[in-house]
Scaffold this active site. Structure first.
Site, mmCIF file in Angstrom:
data_model
loop_
_atom_site.group_PDB
_atom_site.id
_atom_site.type_symbol
_atom_site.label_atom_id
_atom_site.label_comp_id
_atom_site.label_asym_id
_atom_site.label_seq_id
_atom_site.Cartn_x
_atom_site.Cartn_y
_atom_site.Cartn_z
ATOM 1 N N CYS A 23 -5.096 6.001 -2.222
ATOM 2 C CA CYS A 23 -4.670 5.115 -3.306
ATOM 3 C C CYS A 23 -3.333 5.519 -3.923
ATOM 4 C CB CYS A 23 -5.730 5.070 -4.404
ATOM 5 S SG CYS A 23 -7.384 4.732 -3.786
ATOM 6 N N HIS A 47 -6.744 -4.222 -5.886
ATOM 7 C CA HIS A 47 -6.368 -2.859 -5.514
ATOM 8 C C HIS A 47 -6.149 -2.753 -4.005
ATOM 9 C CE1 HIS A 47 -6.120 1.371 -5.248
ATOM 10 N NE2 HIS A 47 -7.385 1.713 -5.456
ATOM 11 N N CYS A 80 -5.998 7.539 -9.543
ATOM 12 C CA CYS A 80 -6.905 8.484 -8.897
ATOM 13 C C CYS A 80 -6.846 8.233 -7.396
ATOM 14 C CB CYS A 80 -8.322 8.350 -9.429
ATOM 15 S SG CYS A 80 -9.066 6.713 -9.232
#
Length: 393
Positions: free
Chosen positions: A88, A349, A378
């Protein structure tokens, strides 16, 4: 030390899983932005020293997907390119690598960002290379395993959020309320043109008729409510509280920007949006990966010589409402300054792109009253990355 600036920061709309971008490879989304940035700045493509692009789900795309995006986006073959995978954090790590290359004097202009098409991630048949002697075989979902699974504990990222729920005593209602607020803020921004300056429309050719042009994020839900979300079943544990409604989506999209030395920006008359003040990265127990931004933010602030109170706006990736709430509690963040246009629960996302996406959204909020911003994400496996920027003066 060389001042590093950011300019021409843009993103595509974010598509929902199986939505408008299901047939558009990640490298085509990236190429759309590269082409736009070159055209908008008037920059000679050969002046770009390097291209660095985050991309997590690379299987089946071909060698070095970032290189494909760069070439399709109009860059000459002489420009070197590489792809970054820090899950991510990939998009923001790409920008950090660009920053470091400029500070060391290796580069003056780097095009950096991230791209992802989770809809196109393939199913894999492991151990099939040399055939099977007998018995049933199963497929592995590369999206779930390579993008959303904690390999150390062999469970979904959603369980790491459930672990934070238990550790911090976060209720289902708190999570659903957080998710509704994210959706409402995003819907309000979308309706009032709050994303218009950062989004580059994507044209999708059709077999017949005119191309479809995607101009808005697909995942924003205007009419969501806590009552509606409360009806959703737990997604990861039978008695859990994390649901599809209070977690980020599975999405497709890209985000890019120019990372430059201040001197080169002046030489080329390119107006910077911001100065990169510093980065921070941090690691924690993978089972509670969502709390890692706390350490990354603290390191980024220290390296930027700033206090939390100096930050005017925060763009923190909303992997899960529970994860976001835990970080907010630890850092004691002022809610009115956090994700003022909504976050990943509403917008989506696309994992390899999100690190650049949150920074793009942040950069377009800087003005004479909002001068300093911080962004963080994160990272699956127990990590986080953060960056601090200031409006260019």
């Amino acid at each position: 030390m060389t001042r590093v600036v950011l300019a021409a920061a843009y993103r595509t709309p974010i598509g929902v899983f199986g939505g408008a971008f299901k047939d558009v490879p990640a490298y085509d989304l990236g190429a759309t932005l590269i082409e736009h940035i070159i055209k908008e700045t008037g920059l000679n493509p050969s002046e770009i020293n390097e291209v660095i692009i985050g991309n997590v789900l690379q299987a089946g795309q071909g060698q070095n997907p970032a290189r494909i995006a760069a070439m399709k986006g109009g860059l000459p073959e002489t420009v070197p390119v590489f792809t970054v995978n820090k899950v991510c954090g990939s998009g923001l790590k790409s920008i950090q690598l660009a920053y470091q290359s400029i500070v060391t004097g290796e580069n003056d202009i780097v095009l950096a960002g991230g791209m992802e098409n989770m809809s196109q991630s393939p199913m894999l048949v492991n151990n099939s290379r040399f055939g099977f002697k007998m018995g049933h075989q199963s497929m592995v979902d590369s999206m779930v395993y390579d993008g959303l699974t904690d390999v150390f504990n062999q469970y979904h990222m959603g369980i790491t959020a459930e672990n934070l729920v238990e550790q911090y005593g976060i209720s289902r209602e708190e999570q659903d309320t957080f998710a509704v607020n994210s959706q409402k803020k995003a819907a309000n921004a979308q309706q009032n043109g709050g994303f218009d300056s950062e989004i580059v429309p994507v044209s999708i050719p059709q077999r017949k008729g005119e191309p479809i042009v995607v101009t808005k994020d697909e995942g924003v839900r205007e009419n969501v409510s806590v009552e509606k979300l409360s009806r959703l079943r737990p997604a990861f544990k039978k008695d859990g509280t994390v649901t599809a409604g209070n977690a980020s989506g599975i999405n497709d999209g890209a985000a890019m920007m120019l990372v430059m030395s201040e001197d080169k920006a002046k030489e080329l008359n390119i107006e910077p949006l911001a100065v990169l003040d510093g980065f921070g990265s941090h690691g924690v127990d993978p089972s509670i990966m969502g709390i890692a931004p706390v350490g990354a933010v603290e390191k980024a602030l220290k390296r930027s010589k700033k206090e939390l109170s100096d930050i005017d706006v925060f763009e923190l990736n909303e992997a899960f409402a529970a994860q976001s709430l835990a970080v907010d509690r630890e850092l004691k963040l002022p809610p009115e300054k956090v994700n003022v246009k909504g976050g990943a629960i509403a917008l989506g996302h696309p994992i390899g792109a999100s690190g650049a996406r949150v920074l793009v959204t942040l950069l377009h909020q800087l003005n004479d009253e909002v001068e300093t911003g911080l962004t963080s994400l994160c990272i699956g496996g127990g990590q986080a990355i953060a960056a601090v920027v200031s409006k260019y003066k």
